[in-house]
Design a protein around this motif. Structure first.
Motif, short mmCIF file in Angstrom:
data_model
loop_
_atom_site.label_atom_id
_atom_site.label_comp_id
_atom_site.label_asym_id
_atom_site.label_seq_id
_atom_site.Cartn_x
_atom_site.Cartn_y
_atom_site.Cartn_z
N LYS A 103 -28.12 51.18 16.09
CA LYS A 103 -27.60 49.54 16.09
C LYS A 103 -26.03 50.18 15.50
O LYS A 103 -26.10 50.10 14.17
N THR A 104 -25.09 49.86 16.38
CA THR A 104 -23.73 50.06 16.06
C THR A 104 -23.29 49.04 14.99
O THR A 104 -22.76 49.60 14.13
N THR A 105 -23.46 47.88 14.99
CA THR A 105 -23.12 46.93 14.23
C THR A 105 -23.67 47.07 12.84
O THR A 105 -22.81 47.21 11.85
N LEU A 106 -24.81 47.07 12.61
CA LEU A 106 -25.56 47.32 11.35
C LEU A 106 -25.17 48.77 10.73
O LEU A 106 -24.84 48.93 9.78
N ALA A 107 -25.18 49.84 11.73
CA ALA A 107 -24.81 51.18 11.32
C ALA A 107 -23.28 51.17 10.55
O ALA A 107 -23.07 51.78 9.51
N THR A 108 -22.27 50.59 11.31
CA THR A 108 -21.02 50.65 10.67
C THR A 108 -21.02 49.66 9.37
O THR A 108 -20.24 50.48 8.63
N ALA A 109 -21.83 48.84 9.04
CA ALA A 109 -21.57 47.88 7.94
C ALA A 109 -22.76 48.53 6.90
O ALA A 109 -22.08 48.87 5.64
N THR A 151 -13.14 46.41 -5.50
CA THR A 151 -11.72 46.82 -5.67
C THR A 151 -11.57 48.04 -4.92
O THR A 151 -12.20 49.14 -4.96
N VAL A 152 -10.49 48.25 -4.04
CA VAL A 152 -10.13 49.36 -3.30
C VAL A 152 -8.77 49.62 -2.97
O VAL A 152 -8.05 48.89 -3.43
N PRO A 153 -8.50 50.91 -2.76
CA PRO A 153 -6.95 51.09 -2.39
C PRO A 153 -6.25 49.97 -1.42
O PRO A 153 -7.17 49.49 -0.64
N ALA A 154 -5.02 49.83 -1.50
CA ALA A 154 -4.49 48.84 -0.72
C ALA A 154 -4.54 48.94 0.43
O ALA A 154 -4.42 48.05 1.23
N SER A 155 -4.64 50.19 1.36
CA SER A 155 -4.77 50.44 2.54
C SER A 155 -6.06 50.26 3.12
O SER A 155 -6.08 50.57 4.40
N VAL A 156 -7.10 50.18 2.43
CA VAL A 156 -8.52 49.72 2.61
C VAL A 156 -8.90 48.80 2.20
O VAL A 156 -9.04 48.42 1.01
N HIS A 157 -9.71 48.16 3.43
CA HIS A 157 -10.10 46.44 3.11
C HIS A 157 -11.91 46.66 3.39
O HIS A 157 -12.21 47.08 4.48
N PRO A 158 -12.59 45.92 2.66
CA PRO A 158 -13.93 45.77 2.99
C PRO A 158 -14.14 44.69 4.06
O PRO A 158 -13.24 43.82 4.50
N HIS A 159 -15.18 44.92 4.87
CA HIS A 159 -15.46 43.98 6.27
C HIS A 159 -16.72 43.23 5.98
O HIS A 159 -16.84 42.24 6.71
N GLY A 176 -24.32 52.32 -11.40
CA GLY A 176 -23.36 51.60 -10.60
C GLY A 176 -23.62 51.75 -9.26
O GLY A 176 -24.78 52.40 -8.95
N VAL A 177 -23.00 51.06 -8.40
CA VAL A 177 -23.26 51.23 -7.08
C VAL A 177 -21.88 51.33 -6.20
O VAL A 177 -20.90 50.53 -6.73
N TYR A 178 -21.57 52.06 -5.18
CA TYR A 178 -20.04 52.02 -4.58
C TYR A 178 -20.32 52.55 -2.98
O TYR A 178 -21.30 53.34 -2.89
N ASP A 179 -19.41 52.26 -2.61
CA ASP A 179 -19.44 52.53 -1.00
C ASP A 179 -18.41 53.65 -0.71
O ASP A 179 -17.31 53.27 -0.80
N PRO A 180 -18.66 54.77 -0.43
CA PRO A 180 -17.73 55.70 -0.33
C PRO A 180 -16.62 55.48 0.81
O PRO A 180 -15.75 56.21 0.77
N THR A 181 -16.98 54.71 1.85
CA THR A 181 -15.91 54.29 2.87
C THR A 181 -15.39 53.15 2.56
O THR A 181 -14.37 52.73 3.57
N PHE A 182 -15.53 52.33 1.52
CA PHE A 182 -15.05 51.09 1.24
C PHE A 182 -14.98 49.98 2.45
O PHE A 182 -14.36 49.06 2.29
N TYR A 183 -15.91 50.27 3.25
CA TYR A 183 -16.25 49.23 4.27
C TYR A 183 -16.68 47.90 3.96
O TYR A 183 -16.70 46.91 4.26
N THR A 184 -17.74 48.24 2.82
CA THR A 184 -18.66 46.85 2.49
C THR A 184 -18.10 46.64 0.74
O THR A 184 -18.37 47.62 0.11
N ALA A 185 -18.18 45.64 0.62
CA ALA A 185 -17.93 45.12 -1.08
C ALA A 185 -19.05 44.46 -1.41
O ALA A 185 -19.56 43.44 -0.80
N ILE A 186 -19.68 45.02 -2.56
CA ILE A 186 -20.88 44.36 -3.18
C ILE A 186 -20.45 43.88 -4.59
O ILE A 186 -19.83 44.74 -5.42
N ASP A 187 -20.69 42.42 -4.46
CA ASP A 187 -20.20 41.91 -5.86
C ASP A 187 -21.19 41.53 -6.69
O ASP A 187 -22.23 40.72 -6.31
#
Length: 221
Positions: free
Chosen positions: A7-13, A21-29, A145-156
């Motif tokens: 499942k490409t879409t779910l897999a990516t997310a 909070t992420v480095p300036a060059s990386v943004h969550p989707h 804590g929780v964190y995403d090593p890819t910075f693709y998703t932001a959990i708040d």
């Protein structure tokens, strides 16, 4: 693509799930609101971590379209079971995006016995519970804590009360830590190599940006 699922879409997310909070060059989707409950045993060791993630409307709608096999605009039990299986398999190698440390040392966690997906008010909800592999005493500085090593998703964690521990001994203190990204980068400059900024998923340093529950408990003498 990091996840080994169809499942490409779910897999990516799903490979994403965490930090605001992420480095300036990386943004969550993908975005989600979360709750983390630390559960204690009667002897005040850590029994488990209970996670709840509620995803944003856009991503939830995408999941609905991907998994709604009978096109009835809802997910039945079998379709939800497929969502659960997909997420479970996708994030396993990333320790289900958990970080648990004692005085800075990583603590190993067992995989959840199962992971449950549900839909409520048109939003995807993921729930699961994990336990420490070895008895985890309340001694020293313990971070959850929780964190995403890819910075693709932001959990708040929208409220500090969404990071909780019940029946904490009075000798312990608790604090919700929300790192400032600029300060986190400055404090860890020597550890943040070019490789981190080019591909944060290849390192474990993204956890310095994670919102976390910090417990401080003096060791019993």
């Amino acid at each position: 693509m990091i996840l080994k699922i169809s499942k490409t879409t779910l897999a990516t997310a799903a490979v994403a799930l965490l930090t605001m909070t992420v480095p300036a060059s990386v943004h969550p989707h993908v975005f989600a609101e979360a709750r983390l409950d630390v559960v204690l045993n009667p002897d005040k060791t850590v029994k488990s971590l209970r996670h709840l993630w509620r995803f944003d409307d856009l991503f939830s709608s995408t999941v609905l379209m991907e998994f709604d096999k009978d096109s009835d605009l809802k997910l039945d039990d079998s379709e939800l079971a497929e969502v659960s299986k997909t997420v479970f398999e996708s994030i396993g190698e990333y320790n289900y995006f958990q970080v648990v440390t004692v005085d800075g040392k990583d603590i190993a966690m067992k995989p959840p016995a199962n992971l449950v997906a549900n839909f409520e008010d048109q939003q995807l909800i993921i729930l699961f519970e994990t336990e420490p592999k070895e008895p985890l005493k309340l001694a020293g500085k313990i971070d959850f804590g929780v964190y995403d090593p890819t910075f693709y998703t932001a959990i708040d964690f929208t409220e500090d009360t969404n990071l909780s521990v019940a029946d904490l001994p009075p000798i312990c203190t608790k604090t919700v830590v929300r790192p400032d990204p600029d300060e986190a980068i400055a404090q860890n400059q020597s550890k943040l190599t070019d490789a981190f900024f080019n591909d944060p998923s290849g390192t474990d340093m993204s956890k310095i940006f994670a919102t976390r529950l910090e417990l401080n408990c003096p060791a019993k003498g």
